[in-house]
Scaffold this motif. Structure first.
Motif, PDB file in Angstrom:
ATOM      1  N   ASP A 135       4.400  -5.244  -2.480  1.00 52.63           N
ATOM      2  CA  ASP A 135       3.018  -6.130  -2.960  1.00 52.63           C
ATOM      3  C   ASP A 135       1.623  -5.229  -3.014  1.00 52.63           C
ATOM      4  OD1 ASP A 135       0.700  -8.090  -2.258  1.00 52.63           O
ATOM      5  OD2 ASP A 135       2.029  -9.073  -3.544  1.00 52.63           O
ATOM      6  N   PRO A 136       0.790  -5.409  -3.639  1.00 53.23           N
ATOM      7  CA  PRO A 136      -0.375  -4.452  -3.626  1.00 53.23           C
ATOM      8  C   PRO A 136      -1.195  -4.682  -2.149  1.00 53.23           C
ATOM      9  CG  PRO A 136      -0.673  -5.573  -5.635  1.00 53.23           C
ATOM     10  CD  PRO A 136       0.641  -6.222  -4.882  1.00 53.23           C
ATOM     11  N   ASN A 137      -0.787  -5.800  -1.332  1.00 51.85           N
ATOM     12  CA  ASN A 137      -1.485  -6.162   0.058  1.00 51.85           C
ATOM     13  C   ASN A 137      -0.467  -5.523   1.102  1.00 51.85           C
ATOM     14  OD1 ASN A 137      -4.026  -6.660  -0.977  1.00 51.85           O
ATOM     15  ND2 ASN A 137      -3.370  -8.915  -1.371  1.00 51.85           N
ATOM     16  N   LEU A 138       0.470  -5.050   0.697  1.00 48.77           N
ATOM     17  CA  LEU A 138       1.586  -4.740   1.784  1.00 48.77           C
ATOM     18  C   LEU A 138       0.787  -3.611   2.584  1.00 48.77           C
ATOM     19  CD1 LEU A 138       4.341  -4.851   2.995  1.00 48.77           C
ATOM     20  CD2 LEU A 138       5.220  -3.008   1.366  1.00 48.77           C
ATOM     21  N   TYR A 139       0.302  -2.575   2.129  1.00 49.20           N
ATOM     22  CA  TYR A 139      -0.135  -1.638   3.237  1.00 49.20           C
ATOM     23  C   TYR A 139      -1.089  -2.282   4.144  1.00 49.20           C
ATOM     24  CZ  TYR A 139      -4.955  -1.675   0.853  1.00 49.20           C
ATOM     25  OH  TYR A 139      -6.150  -2.093   0.295  1.00 49.20           O
ATOM     26  N   MET A 140      -1.999  -3.118   3.684  1.00 55.40           N
ATOM     27  CA  MET A 140      -2.824  -3.946   4.880  1.00 55.40           C
ATOM     28  C   MET A 140      -2.250  -4.549   5.667  1.00 55.40           C
ATOM     29  SD  MET A 140      -5.760  -3.495   5.628  1.00 55.40           S
ATOM     30  CE  MET A 140      -6.409  -2.982   4.172  1.00 55.40           C
ATOM     31  N   VAL A 141      -0.842  -5.266   5.594  1.00 50.49           N
ATOM     32  CA  VAL A 141      -0.228  -6.031   6.330  1.00 50.49           C
ATOM     33  C   VAL A 141       0.445  -5.215   7.267  1.00 50.49           C
ATOM     34  CG1 VAL A 141       1.863  -7.589   6.590  1.00 50.49           C
ATOM     35  CG2 VAL A 141       0.363  -8.031   4.741  1.00 50.49           C
ATOM     36  N   LYS A 142       1.155  -4.111   6.693  1.00 53.95           N
ATOM     37  CA  LYS A 142       1.798  -3.155   7.685  1.00 53.95           C
ATOM     38  C   LYS A 142       0.644  -2.243   8.722  1.00 53.95           C
ATOM     39  CE  LYS A 142       4.449  -0.061   5.617  1.00 53.95           C
ATOM     40  NZ  LYS A 142       5.167   1.339   4.649  1.00 53.95           N
ATOM     41  N   ALA A 143      -0.398  -2.218   8.306  1.00 54.64           N
ATOM     42  CA  ALA A 143      -1.536  -1.647   9.145  1.00 54.64           C
ATOM     43  C   ALA A 143      -1.929  -2.431  10.137  1.00 54.64           C
ATOM     44  CB  ALA A 143      -2.908  -1.170   8.056  1.00 54.64           C
ATOM     45  N   GLN A 144      -2.247  -3.939   9.739  1.00 52.56           N
ATOM     46  CA  GLN A 144      -2.737  -4.772  10.802  1.00 52.56           C
ATOM     47  C   GLN A 144      -1.408  -5.589  11.532  1.00 52.56           C
ATOM     48  OE1 GLN A 144      -5.612  -4.906  11.270  1.00 52.56           O
ATOM     49  NE2 GLN A 144      -6.901  -4.628   9.372  1.00 52.56           N
ATOM     50  N   CYS A 145      -0.341  -5.794  11.134  1.00 52.26           N
ATOM     51  CA  CYS A 145       0.687  -6.567  11.785  1.00 52.26           C
ATOM     52  C   CYS A 145       1.602  -5.649  12.316  1.00 52.26           C
ATOM     53  CB  CYS A 145       1.169  -7.501  10.590  1.00 52.26           C
ATOM     54  SG  CYS A 145       0.086  -8.491   9.988  1.00 52.26           S
ATOM     55  N   THR A 146       2.051  -4.739  11.633  1.00 51.86           N
ATOM     56  CA  THR A 146       3.312  -3.919  12.014  1.00 51.86           C
ATOM     57  C   THR A 146       3.020  -2.806  13.302  1.00 51.86           C
ATOM     58  OG1 THR A 146       3.652  -2.490  10.434  1.00 51.86           O
ATOM     59  CG2 THR A 146       4.975  -4.611  10.177  1.00 51.86           C
ATOM     60  N   SER A 147       1.808  -2.735  13.637  1.00 55.96           N
ATOM     61  CA  SER A 147       1.441  -1.832  14.461  1.00 55.96           C
ATOM     62  C   SER A 147       1.435  -2.509  15.980  1.00 55.96           C
ATOM     63  CB  SER A 147      -0.266  -1.552  14.450  1.00 55.96           C
ATOM     64  OG  SER A 147      -1.000  -2.681  14.755  1.00 55.96           O
ATOM     65  N   CYS A 148       1.640  -3.951  16.047  1.00 52.69           N
ATOM     66  CA  CYS A 148       1.757  -4.595  17.261  1.00 52.69           C
ATOM     67  C   CYS A 148       3.401  -5.209  17.278  1.00 52.69           C
ATOM     68  CB  CYS A 148       0.765  -5.525  17.444  1.00 52.69           C
ATOM     69  SG  CYS A 148      -0.755  -5.026  17.681  1.00 52.69           S
ATOM     70  N   HIS A 149       3.900  -5.668  16.424  1.00 51.47           N
ATOM     71  CA  HIS A 149       5.340  -6.478  16.262  1.00 51.47           C
ATOM     72  C   HIS A 149       6.103  -5.832  15.105  1.00 51.47           C
ATOM     73  CE1 HIS A 149       3.988  -9.244  13.451  1.00 51.47           C
ATOM     74  NE2 HIS A 149       3.082  -9.387  14.149  1.00 51.47           N
ATOM     75  N   SER A 150       7.151  -6.171  15.197  1.00 50.89           N
ATOM     76  CA  SER A 150       8.254  -5.926  14.248  1.00 50.89           C
ATOM     77  C   SER A 150       7.959  -6.807  12.849  1.00 50.89           C
ATOM     78  CB  SER A 150       9.688  -6.187  14.621  1.00 50.89           C
ATOM     79  OG  SER A 150      10.482  -6.252  13.570  1.00 50.89           O
ATOM     80  N   SER A 151       8.279  -6.036  11.751  1.00 44.49           N
ATOM     81  CA  SER A 151       8.114  -6.955  10.438  1.00 44.49           C
ATOM     82  C   SER A 151       9.154  -7.928  10.422  1.00 44.49           C
ATOM     83  CB  SER A 151       8.174  -5.712   9.409  1.00 44.49           C
ATOM     84  OG  SER A 151       9.586  -5.362   9.412  1.00 44.49           O
ATOM     85  N   LYS A 152      10.098  -8.048  11.110  1.00 45.62           N
ATOM     86  CA  LYS A 152      11.140  -9.145  11.201  1.00 45.62           C
ATOM     87  C   LYS A 152      10.578 -10.432  11.931  1.00 45.62           C
ATOM     88  CE  LYS A 152      15.193  -6.225  11.858  1.00 45.62           C
ATOM     89  NZ  LYS A 152      16.243  -5.925  12.657  1.00 45.62           N
ATOM     90  N   LEU A 153       9.414 -10.333  12.478  1.00 45.88           N
ATOM     91  CA  LEU A 153       8.715 -11.491  13.101  1.00 45.88           C
ATOM     92  C   LEU A 153       7.903 -12.378  11.802  1.00 45.88           C
ATOM     93  CD1 LEU A 153       8.417 -13.021  15.760  1.00 45.88           C
ATOM     94  CD2 LEU A 153       6.157 -11.520  15.931  1.00 45.88           C
ATOM     95  N   ILE A 154       7.533 -11.210  11.152  1.00 43.48           N
ATOM     96  CA  ILE A 154       7.016 -11.607   9.905  1.00 43.48           C
ATOM     97  C   ILE A 154       7.855 -12.314   8.724  1.00 43.48           C
ATOM     98  CG2 ILE A 154       5.777 -11.440   7.404  1.00 43.48           C
ATOM     99  CD1 ILE A 154       4.411  -8.956   9.393  1.00 43.48           C
ATOM    100  N   MET A 155       9.163 -11.789   8.573  1.00 45.64           N
ATOM    101  CA  MET A 155      10.068 -12.219   7.693  1.00 45.64           C
ATOM    102  C   MET A 155      11.012 -13.499   8.228  1.00 45.64           C
ATOM    103  SD  MET A 155      11.755  -8.589   6.281  1.00 45.64           S
ATOM    104  CE  MET A 155      12.043  -8.069   8.057  1.00 45.64           C
ATOM    105  N   GLN A 156      10.765 -13.811   9.186  1.00 47.37           N
ATOM    106  CA  GLN A 156      11.723 -14.969   9.787  1.00 47.37           C
ATOM    107  C   GLN A 156      10.695 -16.172   9.951  1.00 47.37           C
ATOM    108  OE1 GLN A 156      12.877 -13.872  13.993  1.00 47.37           O
ATOM    109  NE2 GLN A 156      11.002 -14.587  14.763  1.00 47.37           N
ATOM    110  N   ASN A 157       9.533 -16.165   9.491  1.00 46.85           N
ATOM    111  CA  ASN A 157       8.618 -17.234   9.461  1.00 46.85           C
ATOM    112  C   ASN A 157       8.275 -17.606   8.287  1.00 46.85           C
ATOM    113  OD1 ASN A 157       8.063 -18.010  12.433  1.00 46.85           O
ATOM    114  ND2 ASN A 157       7.858 -15.889  12.490  1.00 46.85           N
TER     115      ASN A 157
END
Length: 132
Positions: free
Chosen positions: A49-71
């Motif tokens: 998605d166009p906003n994916l880069y921001m989510v990767k920068a803000q969220c996956t620097s601390c936790h796994s992307s799997k935490l996002i996908m499971q919720n």
């Protein structure tokens, strides 16, 4: 007969017979498109998605992307999770980027509606069982 029913039901579930593809927003829940048509980021597995880069920068620097996908949360639910992480896990202030993160999460990881489950029963008229 039961084995045949289980097999037919299992095949129907796997083929998508019991859910609609590309369903519109219904009662605050967004239905997602068929999983095999969605492009995923090779690094994180998150939806492209166009906003994916921001989510990767803000969220996956601390936790796994799997935490996002499971919720699956509404926009307000994701915002509450961000506030909780800020209060309890030292997440920094997202500032102007918070809107982009919430837009992405609301669009791609909101509660999804399916037609696999029937609507709740209403106005049920119960009858008395006669015990012998």
């Amino acid at each position: 007969m039961r084995v045949l029913l289980v097999l037919v039901t299992g095949l129907a579930l796997m083929s998508g017979t019991f859910y609609k593809k590309d369903v519109a927003v219904t009662s605050g829940y967004t239905a997602t498109a068929n999983a095999d048509t969605i492009k995923k980021d090779a690094e994180t597995g998150l939806i492209v998605d166009p906003n994916l880069y921001m989510v990767k920068a803000q969220c996956t620097s601390c936790h796994s992307s799997k935490l996002i996908m499971q919720n699956r949360f509404t926009r307000d639910g994701w915002k509450q999770k961000i506030r909780w992480m800020q209060a309890n896990h030292n997440l920094w202030e997202l500032g102007e980027t918070e809107k982009q993160v919430l837009d992405y999460l609301e669009k791609n990881y909101a509660p999804s509606a399916t037609v696999a489950r029937r609507a709740p029963l209403k106005d049920i008229k119960w009858y008395k069982l006669n015990e012998k």
